[in-house]
Write an enzyme that holds these catalytic residues in place. Structure first.
Site, PDB file in Angstrom:
ATOM      1  N   GLY B   2       0.869  -0.611   0.298  1.00  0.00           N
ATOM      2  CA  GLY B   2      -0.385  -0.131   0.195  1.00  0.00           C
ATOM      3  C   GLY B   2       0.700   0.805  -0.196  1.00  0.00           C
ATOM      4  O   GLY B   2       2.355   1.227   0.785  1.00  0.00           O
ATOM      5  N   GLY B   4       0.011   4.606   1.050  1.00  0.00           N
ATOM      6  CA  GLY B   4      -0.821   5.881   1.315  1.00  0.00           C
ATOM      7  C   GLY B   4       0.582   6.499   1.791  1.00  0.00           C
ATOM      8  O   GLY B   4       1.792   5.776   1.707  1.00  0.00           O
ATOM      9  N   PHE B   5       0.234   7.426   2.924  1.00  0.00           N
ATOM     10  CA  PHE B   5       1.118   8.335   3.422  1.00  0.00           C
ATOM     11  C   PHE B   5       2.160   6.532   4.581  1.00  0.00           C
ATOM     12  O   PHE B   5       3.156   7.017   4.397  1.00  0.00           O
ATOM     13  CB  PHE B   5       0.002   8.931   4.663  1.00  0.00           C
ATOM     14  CG  PHE B   5       0.095  10.213   3.625  1.00  0.00           C
ATOM     15  CD1 PHE B   5       1.036  10.501   3.555  1.00  0.00           C
ATOM     16  CD2 PHE B   5      -1.666  10.315   3.421  1.00  0.00           C
ATOM     17  CE1 PHE B   5       0.267  12.448   2.359  1.00  0.00           C
ATOM     18  CE2 PHE B   5      -1.990  10.966   2.839  1.00  0.00           C
ATOM     19  CZ  PHE B   5      -1.213  12.213   2.110  1.00  0.00           C
ATOM     20  N   GLY B   6       1.372   6.093   5.670  1.00  0.00           N
ATOM     21  CA  GLY B   6       2.202   5.550   6.168  1.00  0.00           C
ATOM     22  C   GLY B   6       3.525   3.918   5.178  1.00  0.00           C
ATOM     23  O   GLY B   6       4.427   3.566   5.346  1.00  0.00           O
ATOM     24  N   GLU B 160     -16.004  19.928   3.713  1.00  0.00           N
ATOM     25  CA  GLU B 160     -14.957  20.421   3.576  1.00  0.00           C
ATOM     26  C   GLU B 160     -15.885  19.882   1.761  1.00  0.00           C
ATOM     27  O   GLU B 160     -16.061  21.149   1.098  1.00  0.00           O
ATOM     28  CB  GLU B 160     -13.612  19.850   2.823  1.00  0.00           C
ATOM     29  CG  GLU B 160     -12.542  19.772   3.626  1.00  0.00           C
ATOM     30  CD  GLU B 160     -11.603  19.062   4.006  1.00  0.00           C
ATOM     31  OE1 GLU B 160     -10.426  18.479   4.863  1.00  0.00           O
ATOM     32  OE2 GLU B 160     -11.374  17.920   2.988  1.00  0.00           O
ATOM     33  N   ASP B 289      -4.808   3.890   8.155  1.00  0.00           N
ATOM     34  CA  ASP B 289      -6.047   3.866   8.951  1.00  0.00           C
ATOM     35  C   ASP B 289      -6.497   1.902   9.626  1.00  0.00           C
ATOM     36  O   ASP B 289      -7.427   1.868   9.855  1.00  0.00           O
ATOM     37  CB  ASP B 289      -6.464   4.195   8.032  1.00  0.00           C
ATOM     38  CG  ASP B 289      -6.474   5.743   7.398  1.00  0.00           C
ATOM     39  OD1 ASP B 289      -6.078   6.103   8.384  1.00  0.00           O
ATOM     40  OD2 ASP B 289      -7.694   6.214   6.534  1.00  0.00           O
ATOM     41  N   ALA B 304      -3.485  11.588   8.640  1.00  0.00           N
ATOM     42  CA  ALA B 304      -2.135  11.347   7.312  1.00  0.00           C
ATOM     43  C   ALA B 304      -1.014  11.130   8.553  1.00  0.00           C
ATOM     44  O   ALA B 304      -0.292  10.298   7.982  1.00  0.00           O
ATOM     45  CB  ALA B 304      -1.996  12.221   6.364  1.00  0.00           C
TER      46      ALA B 304
END
Lengths: 444, 444
Positions: B2, B4-6, B160, B289, B304
């Site tokens: 993955g 993503g940020f992690g 948002e 997450d 994040a």
């Protein structure tokens, strides 16, 4: 009608005329098509070469409708759209062109053409998925198939795509792949005619061919594709195994032309009078790629500047007609045209006389295209993107947003079942590839 | 695993470790999710908030594979992907979260959520098509349905989206439509809990609500949606007719978590040890997450910065483990978090103490997000786009790239058949709208 270069220009020039204008387009945006190949090759984002039609025509005597024009009824004076009809007093048809697969419509599934944003996204994703597949494919022969790109047709679109693909695979991406040498990708440009960019002088065609070959493109002129499937193309008895085939060849007028019931040329375009209206129908004008007009024995080319000049002229003729004055014949002024081959390389002809090539032609192309790009914001953003791409050689708008297993049958074979291996606590890895594990299994 | 940020952070921090890293992601790009709502509301292009994973990890000890992880076999130590299996010595799961429709998976077709680029494009197109439909709809009641936007869930994403939609309809677009007053669009934000942004202090929630209402958003807290279809939502006995419903509510862990066969929390996340590995499996870490971890009695939030800190920490623990040293527990440092409401308006909490709001919070949010945006080029492009949007209030990345007749049933009714009209040569128009033609037919 139609918010391409011609239709938009006509609508804008009718701003102060005592008329009500309705622009009908099946998309909500005007597309700067000359830069579409840069979307397909991951330099620009779609939003950077498209402007909402509503923004461009805001505050003037124009209604913008999102609808697909289907046919014209000259007798009843209506434009039939998906969902209803629109009556007109004066009609300007600027529906443009689509791809032609030379009597092989089934080829469209194997070799996408480049006319819309969806086309560009599709081509971009095909190129990127092919490179990902090559990275996963252990069989060298199959890897070569994923790394072979065939572009059919060496007109401006084919040449631009081939040049950009060769540059991308040779200079932008190789360092990012570990199992495959992307710089070994083959880019073949096939053309049925004896030379590339055949609307340009022979000398410039030669130069373009040389520049393409220097970039690494294999140019094959006088070569007709005779068959095609999802594994490659056939050229007579020769088979070229390629998982990615792109179409830069035929252009056909929008099918809307046929519904008029008036004489068309061989490409399906409407033969218009010098005043740009349809013979016998002074209230119906046809402009842009949909119009067929000879001037001094030569056809007016299907390029953006010609469409814009026609749009401007048709607005003038509509005003003249409203004032009861005779309409004037259209006269195309050939200010020039360019074809880009790659970074720092282009050819061009100015005012039908001056020939330019190489870095000079490329710089002129850049400047002209930035000047004509619609909308202030797009210009600034594109300038930043180009500066970045030029300085770093990177191509970063590389989006694969869905998985397309149907395109990647070989992936099923490339990921083998890994047998449980004895524990090697010291050689912990994240998460794959064990130390000392050198079998030819592709994912180790 | 993955990107993503992690996952990306973990891979980067393992750069110098004596390991071979494989990053598996079903997309080829890292997505800067905090700005995804700006793609959905036509400010940014997808390519401007995404960076190819290969670019980020270029030249380091990492293989990047495009594949969809399907399950984990802890016994055989393999990750099962679409098309094959990948063996691991150490596994880091960072598969993130997806939408949860609270036991109503069928709602996903009516109310798209916002997690991927395709989600953002889908939401953008739905909003734009609704406005086009309103422009074509003659019936005032049906027009109102097209101009009613319901956002379910007042977490950061819902707030948002609601703020951006209200701003867009009130300030960016009204001048571009002729038959409909876009500034009359209703934007409803429904939240089941008693207040918006409930993870923030009550005082800031109140401020956010006031700011949203000042923008024109109708905020309804303590309101649970009980039914939904393509014509609107039901809240108990009350029916809200709306053609556009967006989902900003539930978040559920990736289904990958379930395949581990270890204890999960209520949201389906893996309960990890303080060292971030799965209980009983020191070689399997879960971050971002997908991980459920209590710290001082409070859950580490699914944002994040937390994912990035976990990624960094897991890289450290993997190195410690390789060296035979004991792993260290993770400690989340809450540097702060922000939620944007609209132009010049945001709320935020810094270091779990300092509360900021209004223009100050908004400026800090801008600066922090620009700083963390991956890749030099994106930063420059996003800066230009933001400066442009801020100065002009325009939103120009407005692309409708396909026609979606299934979404637009009322269009069939709004384009009436126009009867042939007597010729009015003097009132020529381009192409629609005849002078003096004032019947209530919508296209005149």
């Amino acid at each position: 009608m139609g918010a391409g270069f011609g239709g938009l220009q006509a609508a804008q020039k009718l701003k102060k005329a005592p008329v009500d204008v309705t622009v009908v387009d099946r998309y909500n945006h005007h597309l700067f098509q000359p830069l579409l190949y840069q979307v397909a090759t991951a330099v620009l984002s779609p939003g950077e070469i498209a402007t909402p039609i509503r923004s461009v025509l805001k505050g003037q005597n124009t209604t913008v409708l999102l609808a697909e024009a289907q046919s014209v009824d000259l007798q009843r004076k209506v434009l039939v759209c998906g969902g209803g009809e629109i009556a007109y007093d004066t009609l300007v048809l600027a529906a443009g062109a689509t791809h032609s697969y030379f009597g092989h419509p089934e080829w469209s599934q194997f070799a996408p053409g480049l006319k819309t944003i969806d086309d560009a996204r599709n081509i971009r994703e095909r190129i990127l998925v092919a490179l990902e597949a090559a990275e996963r494919e252990p069989d060298p022969a199959r890897q070569r198939e994923w790394l072979t790109f065939v572009i059919v047709g060496a007109g401006p679109t084919g040449v631009e795509l081939a040049g950009a693909l060769a540059y991308m695979t040779r200079h932008s991406l190789p360092k990012e792949y570990r199992r495959v040498d992307v710089s070994k990708a083959r880019v073949l440009l096939l053309e049925g005619l004896p030379r590339v960019l055949n609307t340009y002088p022979e000398e410039l065609s030669e130069r373009a061919r040389r520049d393409l070959e220097n970039l690494g493109v294999e140019v094959r002129t006088g070569t007709m594709v005779t068959a095609m499937d999802d594994m490659g193309v056939s050229v007579g008895d020769t088979r070229i195994a390629a998982r990615t085939v792109l179409w830069g060849a035929g252009v056909a007028a929008s099918p809307l032309a046929r519904t008029l019931g008036v004489p068309l040329d061989r490409a399906g375009r409407v033969k218009v009078e010098p005043t740009l209206h349809v013979p016998g129908h002074e209230d119906v004008f046809v402009i842009g790629d949909l119009a067929s007009l000879l001037q001094d024995g030569k056809p007016v080319p299907g390029i953006a500047p010609a469409a814009m000049q026609m749009g401007k002229h048709v607005a003038k003729n509509i005003r003249l007609r409203l004032e009861g004055k005779p309409m004037e014949p259209f006269h195309y002024v050939d200010k020039g045209s360019f074809a880009v081959i790659g970074r720092g390389s282009a050819i061009g002809v100015l005012f039908d006389k001056v020939r330019v090539r190489g870095f000079l032609a490329w710089s002129m192309w850049l400047g002209i295209h930035l000047t004509f790009l619609v909308g202030f914001r797009n210009k600034a953003v594109v300038l930043v993107q180009w500066a970045y791409t030029y300085l770093t050689r990177r191509r970063d708008v590389r989006l694969i947003t869905g998985l397309h297993p149907q395109k990647l049958p070989s992936m099923q074979r490339t990921l083998p079942t890994v047998p449980p291996v004895a524990k090697e606590e010291d050689a912990a890895a994240f998460p794959v590839r064990r130390a000392g594990d050198n079998e030819p299994a592709p994912l180790h």
